[in-house]
Scaffold this motif. Structure first.
Motif, PDB file in Angstrom:
ATOM      1  N   ARG A  90       0.861  -1.191   0.000  1.00  0.00           N
ATOM      2  CA  ARG A  90       0.000   0.000   0.000  1.00  0.00           C
ATOM      3  C   ARG A  90       0.890   1.231   0.000  1.00  0.00           C
ATOM      4  O   ARG A  90       1.900   1.266   0.708  1.00  0.00           O
ATOM      5  CB  ARG A  90      -0.924  -0.004   1.209  1.00  0.00           C
ATOM      6  N   TYR A  91       0.474   2.249  -0.758  1.00  0.00           N
ATOM      7  CA  TYR A  91       1.286   3.451  -0.869  1.00  0.00           C
ATOM      8  C   TYR A  91       0.413   4.643  -1.238  1.00  0.00           C
ATOM      9  O   TYR A  91      -0.737   4.497  -1.650  1.00  0.00           O
ATOM     10  CB  TYR A  91       2.382   3.247  -1.918  1.00  0.00           C
ATOM     11  N   VAL A  92       0.984   5.821  -1.093  1.00  0.00           N
ATOM     12  CA  VAL A  92       0.352   7.063  -1.518  1.00  0.00           C
ATOM     13  C   VAL A  92       1.248   7.651  -2.606  1.00  0.00           C
ATOM     14  O   VAL A  92       2.474   7.688  -2.457  1.00  0.00           O
ATOM     15  CB  VAL A  92       0.207   8.050  -0.329  1.00  0.00           C
ATOM     16  N   ASP A  93       0.643   8.091  -3.701  1.00  0.00           N
ATOM     17  CA  ASP A  93       1.375   8.661  -4.826  1.00  0.00           C
ATOM     18  C   ASP A  93       2.328   9.764  -4.378  1.00  0.00           C
ATOM     19  O   ASP A  93       1.992  10.564  -3.503  1.00  0.00           O
ATOM     20  CB  ASP A  93       0.369   9.283  -5.796  1.00  0.00           C
ATOM     21  N   VAL A  94       3.490   9.832  -5.000  1.00  0.00           N
ATOM     22  CA  VAL A  94       4.485  10.835  -4.622  1.00  0.00           C
ATOM     23  C   VAL A  94       3.948  12.251  -4.813  1.00  0.00           C
ATOM     24  O   VAL A  94       4.253  13.144  -4.024  1.00  0.00           O
ATOM     25  CB  VAL A  94       5.821  10.614  -5.378  1.00  0.00           C
ATOM     26  N   SER A  95       3.123  12.491  -5.829  1.00  0.00           N
ATOM     27  CA  SER A  95       2.575  13.844  -6.032  1.00  0.00           C
ATOM     28  C   SER A  95       1.683  14.255  -4.856  1.00  0.00           C
ATOM     29  O   SER A  95       1.660  15.428  -4.464  1.00  0.00           O
ATOM     30  CB  SER A  95       1.811  13.930  -7.351  1.00  0.00           C
ATOM     31  N   THR A  96       0.982  13.295  -4.274  1.00  0.00           N
ATOM     32  CA  THR A  96       0.134  13.571  -3.106  1.00  0.00           C
ATOM     33  C   THR A  96       1.000  13.887  -1.885  1.00  0.00           C
ATOM     34  O   THR A  96       0.685  14.792  -1.105  1.00  0.00           O
ATOM     35  CB  THR A  96      -0.786  12.369  -2.823  1.00  0.00           C
ATOM     36  N   ILE A  97       2.099  13.154  -1.738  1.00  0.00           N
ATOM     37  CA  ILE A  97       3.028  13.401  -0.628  1.00  0.00           C
ATOM     38  C   ILE A  97       3.642  14.794  -0.757  1.00  0.00           C
ATOM     39  O   ILE A  97       3.711  15.549   0.214  1.00  0.00           O
ATOM     40  CB  ILE A  97       4.150  12.332  -0.596  1.00  0.00           C
ATOM     41  N   ILE A  98       4.093  15.148  -1.965  1.00  0.00           N
ATOM     42  CA  ILE A  98       4.699  16.461  -2.186  1.00  0.00           C
ATOM     43  C   ILE A  98       3.692  17.574  -1.905  1.00  0.00           C
ATOM     44  O   ILE A  98       4.030  18.579  -1.272  1.00  0.00           O
ATOM     45  CB  ILE A  98       5.274  16.561  -3.616  1.00  0.00           C
ATOM     46  N   GLN A  99       2.463  17.384  -2.346  1.00  0.00           N
ATOM     47  CA  GLN A  99       1.418  18.380  -2.081  1.00  0.00           C
ATOM     48  C   GLN A  99       1.230  18.570  -0.578  1.00  0.00           C
ATOM     49  O   GLN A  99       1.145  19.698  -0.089  1.00  0.00           O
ATOM     50  CB  GLN A  99       0.107  17.957  -2.735  1.00  0.00           C
ATOM     51  N   ARG A 100       1.171  17.470   0.172  1.00  0.00           N
ATOM     52  CA  ARG A 100       1.009  17.546   1.633  1.00  0.00           C
ATOM     53  C   ARG A 100       2.202  18.262   2.267  1.00  0.00           C
ATOM     54  O   ARG A 100       2.036  19.114   3.146  1.00  0.00           O
ATOM     55  CB  ARG A 100       0.860  16.139   2.203  1.00  0.00           C
ATOM     56  N   LEU A 101       3.407  17.927   1.835  1.00  0.00           N
ATOM     57  CA  LEU A 101       4.597  18.582   2.386  1.00  0.00           C
ATOM     58  C   LEU A 101       4.586  20.081   2.087  1.00  0.00           C
ATOM     59  O   LEU A 101       4.898  20.896   2.955  1.00  0.00           O
ATOM     60  CB  LEU A 101       5.864  17.940   1.825  1.00  0.00           C
ATOM     61  N   ASN A 102       4.203  20.455   0.859  1.00  0.00           N
ATOM     62  CA  ASN A 102       4.149  21.871   0.488  1.00  0.00           C
ATOM     63  C   ASN A 102       3.096  22.627   1.294  1.00  0.00           C
ATOM     64  O   ASN A 102       3.307  23.781   1.671  1.00  0.00           O
ATOM     65  CB  ASN A 102       3.861  22.033  -1.004  1.00  0.00           C
ATOM     66  N   GLU A 103       1.956  21.986   1.558  1.00  0.00           N
ATOM     67  CA  GLU A 103       0.897  22.620   2.338  1.00  0.00           C
ATOM     68  C   GLU A 103       1.269  22.735   3.814  1.00  0.00           C
ATOM     69  O   GLU A 103       0.863  23.673   4.489  1.00  0.00           O
ATOM     70  CB  GLU A 103      -0.409  21.842   2.199  1.00  0.00           C
ATOM     71  N   GLY A 104       2.059  21.779   4.305  1.00  0.00           N
ATOM     72  CA  GLY A 104       2.380  21.729   5.731  1.00  0.00           C
ATOM     73  C   GLY A 104       3.646  22.448   6.140  1.00  0.00           C
ATOM     74  O   GLY A 104       3.845  22.733   7.318  1.00  0.00           O
ATOM     75  N   SER A 105       4.506  22.758   5.156  1.00  0.00           N
ATOM     76  CA  SER A 105       5.783  23.380   5.501  1.00  0.00           C
ATOM     77  C   SER A 105       6.432  23.972   4.253  1.00  0.00           C
ATOM     78  O   SER A 105       6.272  23.459   3.155  1.00  0.00           O
ATOM     79  CB  SER A 105       6.729  22.335   6.104  1.00  0.00           C
ATOM     80  N   ASN A 106       7.175  25.039   4.465  1.00  0.00           N
ATOM     81  CA  ASN A 106       7.982  25.565   3.367  1.00  0.00           C
ATOM     82  C   ASN A 106       9.458  25.278   3.620  1.00  0.00           C
ATOM     83  O   ASN A 106      10.326  25.849   2.981  1.00  0.00           O
ATOM     84  CB  ASN A 106       7.732  27.070   3.160  1.00  0.00           C
ATOM     85  N   ASP A 107       9.714  24.378   4.553  1.00  0.00           N
ATOM     86  CA  ASP A 107      11.079  24.062   4.976  1.00  0.00           C
ATOM     87  C   ASP A 107      11.313  22.556   4.898  1.00  0.00           C
ATOM     88  O   ASP A 107      11.504  21.892   5.914  1.00  0.00           O
ATOM     89  CB  ASP A 107      11.300  24.562   6.409  1.00  0.00           C
ATOM     90  N   TRP A 108      11.265  22.000   3.686  1.00  0.00           N
ATOM     91  CA  TRP A 108      11.535  20.575   3.524  1.00  0.00           C
ATOM     92  C   TRP A 108      12.365  20.357   2.262  1.00  0.00           C
ATOM     93  O   TRP A 108      12.355  21.182   1.345  1.00  0.00           O
ATOM     94  CB  TRP A 108      10.249  19.748   3.483  1.00  0.00           C
ATOM     95  N   SER A 109      13.086  19.246   2.243  1.00  0.00           N
ATOM     96  CA  SER A 109      13.846  18.875   1.044  1.00  0.00           C
ATOM     97  C   SER A 109      13.975  17.357   0.990  1.00  0.00           C
ATOM     98  O   SER A 109      13.883  16.677   2.006  1.00  0.00           O
ATOM     99  CB  SER A 109      15.231  19.522   1.044  1.00  0.00           C
TER     100      SER A 109
END
Length: 83
Positions: A27-46
């Motif tokens: 089971r997994y979540v698409d990488v685009s969904t993960i990136i969207q969540r990271l962008n919405e939750g923080s501007n300090d990730w890499s």
């Protein structure tokens, strides 16, 4: 950083499933969904791919995610289709 948003479970309709090794399902979540969540939750990730290796039947990757000053590394892999 919005920790509440970042730790919120993903809705069932966003969780996908595929065949994994040894007849198991993954089971997994698409990488685009993960990136969207990271962008919405923080501007300090890499995210960086530190190492990748192409084996006979799979690709193996070592990645590093840094978020809010915390860094985690993990291996991941995927079977090469048609192998």
């Amino acid at each position: 950083m919005n920790r509440e948003l970042l730790t919120k479970p993903f809705p069932r309709e966003l969780i996908k499933e595929r065949a994994g090794p040894h007849g198991k399902k993954v089971r997994y979540v698409d990488v685009s969904t993960i990136i969207q969540r990271l962008n919405e939750g923080s501007n300090d990730w890499s995210f960086e791919i530190l190492k990748h290796e192409i084996l006979e039947t799979e690709v193996v990757v070592l990645g590093r995610l840094t978020l809010g000053g915390v860094t985690k590394c993990a291996f991941g892999g995927s079977l090469i289709e048609g192998s």
